[in-house]
Design an enzyme around this catalytic site. Sequence first.
Site, PDB file in Angstrom:
ATOM      1  CD  GLU A 213      -2.471   1.322   2.741  1.00  0.00           C
ATOM      2  OE1 GLU A 213      -2.451   0.313   3.473  1.00  0.00           O
ATOM      3  OE2 GLU A 213      -3.079   2.370   3.022  1.00  0.00           O
TER       4      GLU A 213
ATOM      5  CG  ASP B 270      -0.428   1.798   6.169  1.00  0.00           C
ATOM      6  OD1 ASP B 270       0.675   1.202   6.073  1.00  0.00           O
ATOM      7  OD2 ASP B 270      -0.638   2.929   5.695  1.00  0.00           O
TER       8      ASP B 270
ATOM      9  CG  ASP C 108      -4.604   2.849   8.305  1.00  0.00           C
ATOM     10  OD1 ASP C 108      -4.910   2.041   7.400  1.00  0.00           O
ATOM     11  OD2 ASP C 108      -3.875   3.847   8.100  1.00  0.00           O
TER      12      ASP C 108
ATOM     13  CG  ASP D 247      -7.761   4.619   4.057  1.00  0.00           C
ATOM     14  OD1 ASP D 247      -9.003   4.521   4.102  1.00  0.00           O
ATOM     15  OD2 ASP D 247      -7.141   5.594   3.574  1.00  0.00           O
TER      16      ASP D 247
END
Length: 693
Positions: free
Chosen positions: A473, A546, A548, A550
């Site tokens: 990513e 990540d 998180d 997203d």
Amino acid sequence: MRGPAGVITIGNDKIVEPMRIRHRDRGSGCAEKDGMMEQEYSVSSIKVMEGLDAVRMRPGMYIGSTGPQGLHHLLWEIVDNAVDEAANGFANEISVTIHRDDSVTVTDNGRGIPVGTHEKLGVSGVEVVFTQLHAGGKFGNDSYGYSGGLHGVGASVVNALSEWVKVEVCTQGRRYEMSFASPEEDGHIVSGKVAEPLTETGRTRKQGTTVTFLPDKRVFHPTVSMEHKTVAKRLRELAYLNRGVRFVFTDERKKPEERTVEYRYDGGLSDFVSYLNNGQTPLYDAPVHFVGESNGIVVELAFQHNDSYTETLFSFVNNISTTEGGMHETGFKSAYTKVMNECARRIGVLKDKDPNFEGADYSEGRTAVLSLKMRNVEFEGQTKTKLGNLEAKTAVEAVVSECLTQFMEDLKNGPVAQAVLEKAVKAAKVREQLKKEKKKAREKNKLDIAPLVGKLSSCTGRDASKNELFIVEGDSAGGSAKKGRDRKFQAILPLRGKPLNVEKQREDKVLQNEEFRTLISALGTGFGEDFDLSGLKYDKVVILSDADQDGYHIRAILLTFFYRYMKPLITEGHVYIGLPPLYMVSKGEKKTYCYDDAEMTKALRAYGKGAKVQRYKGLGEMDAEQLWETTMDPHNRMLQRVSIENPGEVESRVTVLMGDKAQPRREYIFRNANFNKEKTAFDEFADKQEKKA
Ligand code: TTJ
């Protein structure tokens, strides 16, 4: 099947047969002479099974819910009794009245619930029907040819869940009345107690049963008021399904001029099909309609084609809508396709060398209603509206084969045969055309995809069984990964932004997406129907995103893509999730990477004073060396292998297994702490798949 004797009528002719359906299989079928009634259906033939309090305790078990659906279910239980009487030829008028106090009256002009005394129980038939659970002629006798599945046995259930019930029976010149109530006594409710015993209240020339009940406000929420539309829709449906029976619906809550509606369809299913085809352009003037019987199962079918492309098929078993389909629909489609293909060959629409038309070619623009009457119905499926009986398939096949063949061979029905076959010819042509176009599009995409490897940093080693592809990513993490990797066997594909969510897209859109095209070409497997695992250039495909929201989302999208278009990649165990640490705890030269809060706290404590914590918000915060050390180095990293657990259970519950050389302790922490704590991308993915399935 016993020859054409079972056929009542066929073709476009108006049906003029009496509404009575006889069941020839059983010696003790419905009475044909009124005088036989008493022997055929006596009070003592009602078997008794259980008491009423159970119903109050758990209404849901008997009527599904205590909401609006359950409320209306009460009415259907009563109406079904009257419909049974009519379907067996003993009544031809049923009326339903909703009163202003929300009580409801159902009347038929049938033989009347037995008023005589039950041999074993010593109480009247009426009392048995309304106080004994499962009482009714449907269990253990042949007074009725069939029973409405789960329905039609529940007068006692209705009594148990009503504030009061009043019954009036008119038979053999006399009128009888009885009532029940569910009063509160000593702080608890007594369900469905006899309020007034059965009494003869006068003489009458009428015949039939009238039942009035008030649904109990202590049971039903938020209201005991039935909905006009719901009742009207079902009564209309019942009128279509029970040809010739007059249904009178009165809603006293309405203005006088809108108070009463009547439904009566002498064409039965034919009229139903015409109604469904209303607003369409039919391809021939009247629906094809026939009734037949095979092996004790009465099969009725009506259909008519219109010039649209959609198929409409409604099916019913014992007047209950089978929205999930089942064996009867399967039998209908297979027999229909077979008969029409034979017809096509006979007429010469299909030549010897031509392949058969497919079921879908015949169903375009076809509006059909299929209705079965049978015993021992087994409902399956999520909403219990799928017919499971295998014998239903056999019976429908037998009746449809015979009746439809006979119909299509009849010269006067030539125009219908012609219209149906013309439609099939066109549909088959379009189908072939589409197939060709799809193939072309796929080949075109294959070519287009070839040069699209620009963003990929490939590895130097050529041994696919050792190679790994990291899908990373973000460009900055991609940069670190490129620098940190072992280029002999590790390739990096950075993803910019979020890839397209494939669940919402058609295949061609997915293919136009550059990220996916790059990915497909990098993997070397092709995709979708053309997927070929042997072309795979990497043993491990690692998603690095990540920790998180997203990142989870990107992960879910990629997994969905693999699942939809490259399933073997997952099932063969090539897809992995890379797990970067969340923290680094350090003191001087010493450092420990931590994968969750507990681990971090523990490390802090172990290091004591002067220990520092760095939190990694994203992969981009790690430098090349750190990324290698923690996430890419096979000796150190943690990978989760993605697999599909128990594909039979749900189409795909994606499970994550700990893989590679991760330390057992970490495995444990990961499984027990990390993933159980929050909803992960996997959960999202699994949820979504579950919903889809
Ligand atoms: C009983 O045996 C004699 C012939 O009729 C049989 C019978 O039960 N018929 C019958 C029942 N007709 N109508 C009903 C009925 C109608 C309503 C509205 C409600 C209930 C529970 C039954």
